[in-house]
Design a protein around this motif. Structure first.
Motif, PDB file in Angstrom:
ATOM      1  N   THR A  46      39.735  32.225  42.857  1.00  0.00           N
ATOM      2  CA  THR A  46      39.621  33.576  42.050  1.00  0.00           C
ATOM      3  C   THR A  46      38.681  34.461  42.581  1.00  0.00           C
ATOM      4  OG1 THR A  46      39.787  31.975  40.379  1.00  0.00           O
ATOM      5  CG2 THR A  46      38.581  34.263  39.657  1.00  0.00           C
ATOM      6  N   LEU A  47      37.790  34.229  43.416  1.00  0.00           N
ATOM      7  CA  LEU A  47      36.582  35.121  44.064  1.00  0.00           C
ATOM      8  C   LEU A  47      37.517  35.812  45.130  1.00  0.00           C
ATOM      9  CD1 LEU A  47      34.043  36.480  44.337  1.00  0.00           C
ATOM     10  CD2 LEU A  47      33.395  34.475  45.674  1.00  0.00           C
ATOM     11  N   ILE A  48      38.185  35.200  45.807  1.00  0.00           N
ATOM     12  CA  ILE A  48      38.964  35.975  46.717  1.00  0.00           C
ATOM     13  C   ILE A  48      40.145  36.752  46.209  1.00  0.00           C
ATOM     14  CG2 ILE A  48      40.790  35.524  48.591  1.00  0.00           C
ATOM     15  CD1 ILE A  48      39.218  33.272  49.502  1.00  0.00           C
ATOM     16  N   SER A  49      40.833  36.501  45.081  1.00  0.00           N
ATOM     17  CA  SER A  49      41.832  37.072  44.502  1.00  0.00           C
ATOM     18  C   SER A  49      41.041  38.426  43.974  1.00  0.00           C
ATOM     19  CB  SER A  49      42.265  36.359  43.647  1.00  0.00           C
ATOM     20  OG  SER A  49      43.071  35.098  44.272  1.00  0.00           O
ATOM     21  N   CYS A  52      40.326  40.680  46.729  1.00  0.00           N
ATOM     22  CA  CYS A  52      41.678  41.527  47.453  1.00  0.00           C
ATOM     23  C   CYS A  52      42.336  42.155  46.421  1.00  0.00           C
ATOM     24  CB  CYS A  52      42.586  40.390  47.969  1.00  0.00           C
ATOM     25  SG  CYS A  52      41.759  39.455  49.259  1.00  0.00           S
ATOM     26  N   GLY A  53      41.888  42.260  45.026  1.00  0.00           N
ATOM     27  CA  GLY A  53      42.733  43.036  44.471  1.00  0.00           C
ATOM     28  C   GLY A  53      43.893  42.644  43.545  1.00  0.00           C
ATOM     29  N   LEU A  54      44.042  41.309  43.443  1.00  0.00           N
ATOM     30  CA  LEU A  54      45.030  40.519  42.942  1.00  0.00           C
ATOM     31  C   LEU A  54      44.833  40.101  41.499  1.00  0.00           C
ATOM     32  CD1 LEU A  54      46.048  38.233  46.159  1.00  0.00           C
ATOM     33  CD2 LEU A  54      47.068  40.512  45.463  1.00  0.00           C
ATOM     34  N   VAL A  55      43.498  39.905  41.358  1.00  0.00           N
ATOM     35  CA  VAL A  55      42.955  39.452  39.993  1.00  0.00           C
ATOM     36  C   VAL A  55      42.021  40.555  39.470  1.00  0.00           C
ATOM     37  CG1 VAL A  55      41.854  37.670  38.651  1.00  0.00           C
ATOM     38  CG2 VAL A  55      43.645  37.018  40.188  1.00  0.00           C
ATOM     39  N   ILE A  69      36.462  48.133  44.704  1.00  0.00           N
ATOM     40  CA  ILE A  69      37.836  47.499  44.449  1.00  0.00           C
ATOM     41  C   ILE A  69      38.563  48.068  43.314  1.00  0.00           C
ATOM     42  CG2 ILE A  69      37.012  45.573  46.028  1.00  0.00           C
ATOM     43  CD1 ILE A  69      37.304  43.874  43.034  1.00  0.00           C
ATOM     44  N   VAL A  70      37.897  48.700  42.388  1.00  0.00           N
ATOM     45  CA  VAL A  70      38.429  49.043  40.972  1.00  0.00           C
ATOM     46  C   VAL A  70      38.763  50.660  41.398  1.00  0.00           C
ATOM     47  CG1 VAL A  70      38.455  49.422  38.693  1.00  0.00           C
ATOM     48  CG2 VAL A  70      37.608  47.264  39.700  1.00  0.00           C
ATOM     49  N   ARG A  71      37.646  51.353  41.514  1.00  0.00           N
ATOM     50  CA  ARG A  71      37.821  52.707  41.516  1.00  0.00           C
ATOM     51  C   ARG A  71      38.471  53.287  42.587  1.00  0.00           C
ATOM     52  NH1 ARG A  71      33.262  54.864  42.069  1.00  0.00           N
ATOM     53  NH2 ARG A  71      31.894  53.115  42.092  1.00  0.00           N
ATOM     54  N   GLU A  72      38.099  52.692  43.899  1.00  0.00           N
ATOM     55  CA  GLU A  72      38.793  53.103  45.001  1.00  0.00           C
ATOM     56  C   GLU A  72      39.667  52.141  45.619  1.00  0.00           C
ATOM     57  OE1 GLU A  72      35.306  55.576  47.424  1.00  0.00           O
ATOM     58  OE2 GLU A  72      34.689  53.841  46.698  1.00  0.00           O
ATOM     59  N   TYR A  73      40.460  51.802  44.874  1.00  0.00           N
ATOM     60  CA  TYR A  73      41.218  50.196  45.162  1.00  0.00           C
ATOM     61  C   TYR A  73      42.267  50.690  46.430  1.00  0.00           C
ATOM     62  CZ  TYR A  73      45.425  52.426  42.867  1.00  0.00           C
ATOM     63  OH  TYR A  73      46.258  53.339  42.413  1.00  0.00           O
ATOM     64  N   LEU A 158      41.046  34.126  55.020  1.00  0.00           N
ATOM     65  CA  LEU A 158      41.609  32.981  55.290  1.00  0.00           C
ATOM     66  C   LEU A 158      41.576  31.712  54.303  1.00  0.00           C
ATOM     67  CD1 LEU A 158      40.974  32.804  59.139  1.00  0.00           C
ATOM     68  CD2 LEU A 158      43.015  33.776  58.187  1.00  0.00           C
ATOM     69  N   ASP A 159      42.551  31.789  53.553  1.00  0.00           N
ATOM     70  CA  ASP A 159      42.301  30.926  52.327  1.00  0.00           C
ATOM     71  C   ASP A 159      43.257  29.479  52.911  1.00  0.00           C
ATOM     72  OD1 ASP A 159      42.213  29.660  49.957  1.00  0.00           O
ATOM     73  OD2 ASP A 159      43.428  30.868  48.667  1.00  0.00           O
ATOM     74  N   GLU A 160      42.467  28.528  53.302  1.00  0.00           N
ATOM     75  CA  GLU A 160      43.100  27.317  53.644  1.00  0.00           C
ATOM     76  C   GLU A 160      44.082  27.570  54.785  1.00  0.00           C
ATOM     77  OE1 GLU A 160      42.038  24.333  52.873  1.00  0.00           O
ATOM     78  OE2 GLU A 160      40.746  24.919  51.132  1.00  0.00           O
ATOM     79  N   PRO A 161      43.500  28.154  56.092  1.00  0.00           N
ATOM     80  CA  PRO A 161      44.423  28.597  57.089  1.00  0.00           C
ATOM     81  C   PRO A 161      45.248  27.557  57.873  1.00  0.00           C
ATOM     82  CG  PRO A 161      42.286  28.771  57.601  1.00  0.00           C
ATOM     83  CD  PRO A 161      42.078  28.593  56.184  1.00  0.00           C
TER      84      PRO A 161
END
Length: 307
Positions: A46-49, A52-55, A69-73, A158-161
């Motif tokens: 969740t934190l990574i997402s 990265c702008g996914l959540v 990440i919101v105003r200058e996504y 790297l999420d569980e690379p």
């Protein structure tokens, strides 16, 4: 130097009412390898997402290389590369085409030299330009890394690379990650392979139940919380410890053939010398000895169980 990622008072509550993140505050330094550890459901993905702008966050702010990440996504996302857990590749597209396409998604102009350099670094380049359908799971994992690096990001997640990757390939990927760090790329790693964090990370963060419970330099963490074991192998079984050795809290094995002395890494060598002297006075000899260091995995389990 300002952090490359700055997370302030970040919260995430889903529509179901579940609060995945609780007031997260975290700064990640430019050019470091940062390992984020935590059990399943702790909030890592969740934190990574969110970063990265996914959540979408429920509240709080996140800056990626100085960009909100919101105003200058668009600017924020252009700085970030993400290698997800899942193997998501087009089986009918070439390695070259899929990596080049990922670069184009970020509005970057074609750069064959950079694409070739990236593929060579990941041992994916050859004149025949293999199709993804011919690649093993481990090689597809490398393709995902190449796609994440195609637009030359300054931050790589790297999420569980190395999930599902064999030992030799894992070692090679570790070397790739180190080389990226050497070029100034900041690498954030989540992993269940604790030895991976112990091998590569500069700093370690532990998240549990949606809260950051610790952020520490790996070496300092091992120094503060790590324990050392001094194991003495006896020539004959010992059935009871003399009272004169009670202060050392020695552990005698069930069969009486080994004595174990546990001490913290800050303890002075004089304590061990005193132990040897008292063992000699008590008439206890040993035929061999060994030392062991507490692993990061043991520290992690202890922190999660007793935050």
């Amino acid at each position: 130097m300002s952090p490359v990622i700055s997370v302030s008072n970040l919260n995430k509550t889903y529509a179901s009412g579940f609060q995945a993140l609780k007031n997260i505050n975290l700064d990640i330094r430019r050019g470091e390898i940062f390992a984020l550890l935590g059990p399943n459901g702790a909030g890592k993905t969740t934190l990574i997402s969110i970063i990265c702008g996914l959540v979408n966050p429920s509240s709080g702010t996140v800056l990626a290389d100085g960009h909100d990440i919101v105003r200058e996504y668009r600017l924020a996302r252009s700085k970030i590369g993400l290698v997800p857990q899942e193997l998501t590749t087009d089986a009918f597209e070439s390695v070259w085409d899929t990596v080049s396409f990922s670069r184009g998604l970020f509005g970057k102009p074609p750069n064959p030299e950079h694409i070739q350099k990236t593929l060579r670094a990941l041992s994916l380049w050859n004149k025949k330009d293999n199709k993804l359908i011919t690649l093993s799971g481990g090689m597809k994992r490398r393709v995902l890394i190449a796609k994440a690096l195609s637009h030359e990001p300054q931050i790589l997640f790297l999420d569980e690379p190395t999930a599902g990757v064999d030992v030799s390939l894992r070692q090679e990927m570790w070397q790739v990650v180190r080389s990226l760090r050497d070029t100034g790329v900041t690498v954030i790693l989540t992993t269940h392979y604790i030895e991976e964090a112990e091998e590569m990370a500069d700093r370690v963060g532990v998240i549990n139940n949606g809260e950051i419970i610790l952020v520490e330099d790996k070496t300092e963490l091992m120094h503060k919380l790590g324990k050392k074991l001094l194991i003495l192998h006896l020539p004959q079984p010992l059935y009871a410890l003399p009272e004169s050795l009670g202060a050392y809290q020695l552990e005698l094995s069930t069969d009486g053939t080994t004595l174990t002395y546990t001490y913290d890494t800050q303890r002075q060598h004089n304590d061990i010398i005193a132990l040897f002297q008292d063992l000699t006075t008590a008439g206890i000899r040993f035929r061999d000895l060994e030392t062991k260091q507490t692993s990061l995995e043991e520290i992690f389990v202890k922190l999660v169980r007793n935050p």
